[in-house]
Scaffold this motif. Sequence first.
Motif, mmCIF file in Angstrom:
data_model
loop_
_atom_site.group_PDB
_atom_site.id
_atom_site.type_symbol
_atom_site.label_atom_id
_atom_site.label_comp_id
_atom_site.label_asym_id
_atom_site.label_seq_id
_atom_site.Cartn_x
_atom_site.Cartn_y
_atom_site.Cartn_z
ATOM 1 N N ALA A 6 10.444 18.238 54.473
ATOM 2 C CA ALA A 6 11.175 16.911 54.095
ATOM 3 C C ALA A 6 12.478 16.411 54.461
ATOM 4 C CB ALA A 6 10.918 16.664 52.889
ATOM 5 N N GLY A 7 13.251 17.636 55.226
ATOM 6 C CA GLY A 7 14.516 17.383 55.849
ATOM 7 C C GLY A 7 15.660 17.187 54.650
ATOM 8 N N ALA A 8 16.338 15.906 54.678
ATOM 9 C CA ALA A 8 17.457 15.617 53.821
ATOM 10 C C ALA A 8 16.810 15.693 52.295
ATOM 11 C CB ALA A 8 17.800 14.612 54.151
ATOM 12 N N ASP A 9 15.492 15.108 52.121
ATOM 13 C CA ASP A 9 14.916 15.115 50.697
ATOM 14 C C ASP A 9 14.916 16.544 50.115
ATOM 15 O OD1 ASP A 9 15.025 12.357 51.239
ATOM 16 O OD2 ASP A 9 12.598 12.331 51.266
ATOM 17 N N TYR A 10 14.536 17.472 51.070
ATOM 18 C CA TYR A 10 14.197 18.909 50.560
ATOM 19 C C TYR A 10 15.802 19.544 50.339
ATOM 20 C CZ TYR A 10 13.108 23.774 50.495
ATOM 21 O OH TYR A 10 12.965 25.108 50.046
ATOM 22 N N ASP A 11 16.528 19.150 51.055
ATOM 23 C CA ASP A 11 17.975 19.629 50.978
ATOM 24 C C ASP A 11 18.718 19.128 49.429
ATOM 25 O OD1 ASP A 11 18.052 20.853 53.619
ATOM 26 O OD2 ASP A 11 19.254 18.966 54.368
#
Length: 218
Positions: free
Chosen positions: A151-156
Motif C-alpha cells: 500500500a505504499g505510503a499508507d503502509y509506511d
Amino acid sequence: RDSYAAYTDVSANVTDRLFLQAAIRYEDYADFDTEVVGKLAGKFDITDNLGFRASVGTGFRAPTPGQQGTINVSTRLPNGVPVATGLFPAGGPVAGAIGAVALKPETSVNYSAGITASFDQLNLTVDYYRIEIEDRTNAVSTKTVSTNPAAGADYDRYLALVAGGVVGAESIGGVLYFANAFNTVTDGVDIVATYPMEWGNGSNTDFTASMNYNKTKF
C-alpha cells in the motif's frame, strides 16, 4: 484551561486636531507560552470636515481545548476487518507518529487607514484594512493507514504507528488532526455613509448605507 491576562490602554487628545491611542495586552495560558500583543492608533483632523485615521496592531488566538484534545473515531469494515478512522489530537501519540506536531496559537498583524468626512449632514467613512494571519488552525485531510505492505505510503504510516508504540496500530485505518496548516492575508475596504433626516412632526430618522469588499489569499 487556566489563563491570566492584563490589559492597559492609554489615549489622549494630544492637540485640538490629533488623537492618539496605545494599548498592550499580556496573557498567560496554562498550556501555552505567554503572549504579548499591542495596538497603536491615531486620528488627525485635517479640517473641521475631513480627518485621517490609521492603526496597526497584533493579535493571537489560542487553539480551543476541543481542537487540542478531541478524539472522534468511527469504526468501519472496509474488508470485513474493523478499522478505526477519525480525529486524533495533534499532540497525542497516534497523530504524532505520522507527523503531527502540537498546536500553537495563530498570530496576526492588522493594519488600517482611512478618512472621515462630513458634507453638511452627510457623514462618510472610507477605511482600508489588511489582516495577516500566520499558522491558522485547520483539520488536515484524512491520512489513510494500511497493514498491506503493497500500500505504499499508507503502509509506511502503519509502520510509523508501530514504531511510535501506538497500541492497536493494526486496527487504525485513517487519521486526521488539527494543524497550524496555512497563512492568510486579507485586504479589504469598508465604506459607510449616514444621513440624519428630521421630519415635520419632530421625529428623526438616521439612514445608513454601507459597503464592504475584501479578498483573502491563502
